[in-house]
Design a protein around this motif. Structure first.
Motif, PDB file in Angstrom:
ATOM      1  N   VAL A 197       8.298   1.447  -8.528  1.00 18.14           N
ATOM      2  CA  VAL A 197       8.493   1.609  -7.083  1.00 18.14           C
ATOM      3  C   VAL A 197       9.149   2.966  -6.809  1.00 18.14           C
ATOM      4  O   VAL A 197      10.172   3.305  -7.415  1.00 18.14           O
ATOM      5  CB  VAL A 197       9.371   0.474  -6.511  1.00 18.14           C
ATOM      6  CG1 VAL A 197       9.707   0.744  -5.043  1.00 18.14           C
ATOM      7  CG2 VAL A 197       8.654  -0.854  -6.650  1.00 18.14           C
ATOM      8  N   ARG A 198       8.547   3.732  -5.932  1.00 19.84           N
ATOM      9  CA  ARG A 198       9.072   5.058  -5.624  1.00 19.84           C
ATOM     10  C   ARG A 198      10.340   4.983  -4.770  1.00 19.84           C
ATOM     11  O   ARG A 198      10.489   4.094  -3.931  1.00 19.84           O
ATOM     12  CB  ARG A 198       8.027   5.893  -4.895  1.00 19.84           C
ATOM     13  CG  ARG A 198       6.972   6.483  -5.817  1.00 19.84           C
ATOM     14  CD  ARG A 198       5.998   7.356  -5.040  1.00 19.84           C
ATOM     15  NE  ARG A 198       5.071   8.033  -5.947  1.00 19.84           N
ATOM     16  CZ  ARG A 198       4.070   8.823  -5.538  1.00 19.84           C
ATOM     17  NH1 ARG A 198       3.888   9.024  -4.237  1.00 19.84           N
ATOM     18  NH2 ARG A 198       3.268   9.396  -6.418  1.00 19.84           N
ATOM     19  N   LEU A 199      11.227   5.956  -5.004  1.00 18.09           N
ATOM     20  CA  LEU A 199      12.391   6.128  -4.157  1.00 18.09           C
ATOM     21  C   LEU A 199      11.986   7.015  -2.986  1.00 18.09           C
ATOM     22  O   LEU A 199      11.424   8.104  -3.186  1.00 18.09           O
ATOM     23  CB  LEU A 199      13.534   6.790  -4.929  1.00 18.09           C
ATOM     24  CG  LEU A 199      14.352   5.919  -5.896  1.00 18.09           C
ATOM     25  CD1 LEU A 199      13.523   5.467  -7.081  1.00 18.09           C
ATOM     26  CD2 LEU A 199      15.595   6.669  -6.373  1.00 18.09           C
ATOM     27  N   VAL A 200      12.222   6.549  -1.755  1.00 21.27           N
ATOM     28  CA  VAL A 200      11.861   7.323  -0.568  1.00 21.27           C
ATOM     29  C   VAL A 200      13.096   7.508   0.299  1.00 21.27           C
ATOM     30  O   VAL A 200      14.048   6.724   0.247  1.00 21.27           O
ATOM     31  CB  VAL A 200      10.736   6.638   0.239  1.00 21.27           C
ATOM     32  CG1 VAL A 200       9.476   6.536  -0.599  1.00 21.27           C
ATOM     33  CG2 VAL A 200      11.174   5.249   0.727  1.00 21.27           C
ATOM     34  N   ARG A 201      13.073   8.554   1.104  1.00 23.07           N
ATOM     35  CA  ARG A 201      14.212   8.863   1.958  1.00 23.07           C
ATOM     36  C   ARG A 201      14.373   7.799   3.041  1.00 23.07           C
ATOM     37  O   ARG A 201      13.394   7.277   3.570  1.00 23.07           O
ATOM     38  CB  ARG A 201      14.058  10.237   2.596  1.00 23.07           C
ATOM     39  CG  ARG A 201      14.055  11.383   1.600  1.00 23.07           C
ATOM     40  CD  ARG A 201      13.841  12.714   2.323  1.00 23.07           C
ATOM     41  NE  ARG A 201      13.734  13.837   1.381  1.00 23.07           N
ATOM     42  CZ  ARG A 201      14.758  14.560   0.976  1.00 23.07           C
ATOM     43  NH1 ARG A 201      15.963  14.289   1.414  1.00 23.07           N
ATOM     44  NH2 ARG A 201      14.583  15.559   0.118  1.00 23.07           N
ATOM     45  N   ASP A 202      15.630   7.531   3.371  1.00 25.58           N
ATOM     46  CA  ASP A 202      15.944   6.623   4.465  1.00 25.58           C
ATOM     47  C   ASP A 202      16.378   7.466   5.664  1.00 25.58           C
ATOM     48  O   ASP A 202      17.303   8.292   5.533  1.00 25.58           O
ATOM     49  CB  ASP A 202      17.079   5.683   4.040  1.00 25.58           C
ATOM     50  CG  ASP A 202      17.446   4.666   5.101  1.00 25.58           C
ATOM     51  OD1 ASP A 202      16.608   4.410   5.984  1.00 25.58           O
ATOM     52  OD2 ASP A 202      18.566   4.133   5.044  1.00 25.58           O
ATOM     53  N   PRO A 207       8.608  10.267   0.034  1.00 25.92           N
ATOM     54  CA  PRO A 207       8.881  10.224  -1.418  1.00 25.92           C
ATOM     55  C   PRO A 207       9.706  11.439  -1.850  1.00 25.92           C
ATOM     56  O   PRO A 207       9.660  12.507  -1.228  1.00 25.92           O
ATOM     57  CB  PRO A 207       7.485  10.245  -2.046  1.00 25.92           C
ATOM     58  CG  PRO A 207       6.572   9.751  -0.975  1.00 25.92           C
ATOM     59  CD  PRO A 207       7.165  10.224   0.324  1.00 25.92           C
ATOM     60  N   ILE A 208      10.440  11.285  -2.928  1.00 22.39           N
ATOM     61  CA  ILE A 208      11.391  12.315  -3.358  1.00 22.39           C
ATOM     62  C   ILE A 208      10.958  12.883  -4.706  1.00 22.39           C
ATOM     63  O   ILE A 208      10.819  12.140  -5.692  1.00 22.39           O
ATOM     64  CB  ILE A 208      12.811  11.724  -3.474  1.00 22.39           C
ATOM     65  CG1 ILE A 208      13.235  11.084  -2.146  1.00 22.39           C
ATOM     66  CG2 ILE A 208      13.814  12.790  -3.888  1.00 22.39           C
ATOM     67  CD1 ILE A 208      14.492  10.266  -2.253  1.00 22.39           C
TER      68      ILE A 208
END
Length: 360
Positions: A197-202, A207-208
């Motif tokens: 699972v990709r880490l994405v900005r909140d 995607p980062i």
């Protein structure tokens, strides 16, 4: 010193005394209680009846406020529409406000206009004997008679209605903190994070790339699959468990690596849960020179260079670390879910944890 020798103010005449004997030491004798000034409602039955109606009206406003809360709570259905959410919040806020305000003002107005306002002085007595107990009961009966609650049924009935209904919004709000039947440690152990699972900005959902994170920076991230969760309430619940803070430092500044966690970071990039292990506040402040994360609620401080170990404050355990890696396109991804429950350390947590990663 002069003719008054010893400088005693009582002997020198500097202090004026009044009265004789024991009371002579004071400049002014005790004047006693001031004369009672009757209020309009004490002398005019029409004014008393008007005040009674005003008090009852305030209690009715409290009841109406509780009804408004129920309408917002049960009748307004939450959806993706922000207008519905705003409407519900408005009704809930106004309802609780009028419920508490009407009840409070009603009691104050009742006390100021209708209840006896004579000042009394009574010596305190220890209530030990049966005679004293009966005397206390008599005092309580006199208070009830003087308050007029027995002979003013309109005030009594509206007060009972307002007092019964006013606490219900708070009871329902507390009950609604979590409606699920499986609430507990096992539920808090699992979040939306899983392998790949990709880490994405909140909150943008971007995607980062690992290469875009500079040393000393920190960012708030959420799992990319959060957008797949249907339902506003469910999405908020999952986000609350899954929010993560990502920081980057020089790889040689990482001071502690537990065996088995050697591949949990990437080139100095390390991630942890944002939920403080004290009472669940969001940990959001990062100091790049000390690598400390600070919880603003109770000042619990965690060291990112030592796997988010607690270095100050009331938190009882480190922030859970999220294992991360980089995919073929250079984006940050999770290796797995958290290996321990996120959030505060509850009493259920102890040595029975199968993975042995934490203690209560």
């Amino acid at each position: 010193m002069g003719e008054h020798g010893h400088g005693d103010p009582h002997e020198s005449g500097a202090v004026i005394t009044a009265g004789d004997g024991e009371s002579g030491k004071y400049a002014i004798d005790n004047p006693g209680l001031p004369p009672h000034r009757p209020r309009v409602a004490d002398e005019d039955p029409k004014a008393a009846k008007r005040s009674e109606r005003q008090v009852a009206t305030l209690f009715l406003i409290s009841i109406i406020g509780t009804v408004i809360f129920f309408i917002g709570y049960f009748a307004v259905e939450l959806s993706e529409d922000l207008h519905a959410l705003r409407l519900q919040n408005t009704l809930l806020g106004l309802g609780v406000g009028f419920a508490m305000l009407g009840l409070g003002l009603g009691v104050v107005h009742w006390a100021k206009t209708l209840m006896p306002d004579h000042e009394l002085v009574e010596a305190r007595k220890p209530l030990r004997t049966e005679e004293h107990r009966q005397e206390a009961e008599q005092i309580i009966d006199e208070v009830l008679d003087e308050s007029g609650i027995k002979r003013r049924p309109l005030i009594r009935n509206t007060l009972i209605g307002a007092a019964v209904l006013a606490p219900l919004p708070f009871i329902l709000t507390l009950r609604d903190l979590d409606r699920s039947e499986d609430f507990g440690m096992d539920r808090m152990r699992h979040s939306l994070w899983e392998e790949g699972v990709r880490l994405v900005r909140d909150p943008t959902g971007t995607p980062i790339r690992a290469a875009d994170i500079t040393v000393g920076s920190a960012m708030h991230v959420i799992p990319e699959n959060l957008r797949e969760v249907s339902g506003h309430a469910d999405r908020l619940s999952e986000k609350a468990k899954s929010v993560v803070l990502v920081v980057r430092m020089n790889p040689d500044e990482i001071q502690q690596v537990t065996p088995g966690r050697e591949d949990w970071t990437h080139d100095g990039i390390i991630a942890c849960s944002k939920v403080c292990t004290h009472v669940g506040c969001p940990v959001a402040l990062y100091e790049r020179h000390t690598h400390h994360l600070l919880c603003p609620c109770h000042q619990s401080t965690f060291d990112a260079a030592q796997e988010f170990k607690v270095v100050f404050g009331p938190a009882g355990r480190p922030l859970p670390q999220l294992p991360i890696a980089v995919d073929e396109e250079g984006f940050l991804i999770a290796r797995s879910d958290f290996t321990e429950p996120v959030g505060p350390t509850y009493w259920e947590r102890g040595s029975t944890d199968p993975e042995g990663d934490y203690n209560a």
